[in-house]
Design a protein around this motif. Structure first.
Motif, PDB file in Angstrom:
ATOM      1  N   ASP A 100       0.705  -1.179  -0.126  1.00  0.00           N
ATOM      2  CA  ASP A 100      -0.049  -0.040  -0.129  1.00  0.00           C
ATOM      3  C   ASP A 100       0.942   1.225  -0.070  1.00  0.00           C
ATOM      4  N   GLY A 101       2.208   1.292  -0.068  1.00  0.00           N
ATOM      5  CA  GLY A 101       2.921   2.316   0.011  1.00  0.00           C
ATOM      6  C   GLY A 101       4.355   1.770   0.828  1.00  0.00           C
ATOM      7  N   LEU A 102       5.472   2.761   0.231  1.00  0.00           N
ATOM      8  CA  LEU A 102       6.658   2.511   0.617  1.00  0.00           C
ATOM      9  C   LEU A 102       6.719   2.905   2.166  1.00  0.00           C
ATOM     10  N   PHE A 103       6.302   3.919   2.732  1.00  0.00           N
ATOM     11  CA  PHE A 103       6.680   4.272   4.132  1.00  0.00           C
ATOM     12  C   PHE A 103       5.283   4.124   5.025  1.00  0.00           C
ATOM     13  N   PRO A 104       5.738   3.738   6.264  1.00  0.00           N
ATOM     14  CA  PRO A 104       4.877   3.316   7.217  1.00  0.00           C
ATOM     15  C   PRO A 104       3.445   4.217   7.373  1.00  0.00           C
ATOM     16  N   LEU A 105       3.749   5.442   7.292  1.00  0.00           N
ATOM     17  CA  LEU A 105       2.624   6.275   7.508  1.00  0.00           C
ATOM     18  C   LEU A 105       1.705   6.243   5.796  1.00  0.00           C
ATOM     19  N   GLU A 106       2.126   5.705   4.865  1.00  0.00           N
ATOM     20  CA  GLU A 106       1.308   5.773   3.781  1.00  0.00           C
ATOM     21  C   GLU A 106       0.594   4.152   3.906  1.00  0.00           C
ATOM     22  N   ASN A 107       1.279   3.394   4.415  1.00  0.00           N
ATOM     23  CA  ASN A 107       0.678   1.924   4.346  1.00  0.00           C
ATOM     24  C   ASN A 107       0.175   1.321   5.910  1.00  0.00           C
ATOM     25  N   HIS A 108       0.105   2.303   6.687  1.00  0.00           N
ATOM     26  CA  HIS A 108      -0.629   1.944   8.260  1.00  0.00           C
ATOM     27  C   HIS A 108       0.303   0.869   8.650  1.00  0.00           C
ATOM     28  N   GLY A 109       1.751   0.671   8.563  1.00  0.00           N
ATOM     29  CA  GLY A 109       2.475  -0.228   8.962  1.00  0.00           C
ATOM     30  C   GLY A 109       3.286   0.099  10.145  1.00  0.00           C
TER      31      GLY A 109
END
Length: 152
Positions: A100-109
């Motif tokens: 869902d995206g590279l960075f944790p803020l983007e992918n909720h990880g």
């Protein structure tokens, strides 16, 4: 003479701070597992839902969270439990979140990334103070007979 400098006092407190860190991280991780398995604390993602038994990867991740978090919190087999927990969170981040995206803020990880690194730290630091492993190892040391001669 006691070390009264700030760095000296901080060094003396280090095992207990690591132990407190371990207890908090283990407790929070176990809460995630309990929520997913039993629907307590709001259930999965606050929905009240539980993960279906035996489903991959959710049920296995929840079991690792509950059992691994509990072991880490208590300080029993800390390095092994933390290694498995760290690996499960690396898997969660790279397989489940990163699409869902590279960075944790983007992918909720964010939680997966933080838990992964926190458990990896515990693999290297060990349980610190206030662990059951340390308590058991001390009691075994006092009951073992000491060897007085050097083996040939």
């Amino acid at each position: 003479m006691a070390n009264t400098s700030l760095p000296g006092r901080l060094d003396q407190a280090q095992p207990y701070v690591i132990g407190l860190f371990r207890i908090v991280i283990g407790f929070l991780f176990a809460c995630h597992g309990a929520a997913s398995l039993f629907g307590v604390l709001g259930g999965m993602a606050g929905t009240g839902a539980t993960v279906d038994a035996g489903t991959w990867p959710g049920w296995y991740a929840a079991v690792i969270q509950l059992v691994g978090g509990g072991l880490v919190m208590l300080g029993v087999g800390t390095r092994s439990a933390a290694f498995i927990a760290s690996g499960s969170m690396a898997y969660a981040y790279f397989v489940e979140h990163q699409a869902d995206g590279l960075f944790p803020l983007e992918n909720h990880g964010e939680a997966s990334a933080i838990f992964c690194w926190a458990f990896l730290l515990l693999v290297f630091t060990g349980p610190g103070g206030l662990s059951l492993d340390r308590l058991f190892s001390r009691s075994q040391e006092t009951t073992r007979p000491r060897r007085t001669s050097v083996p040939a």
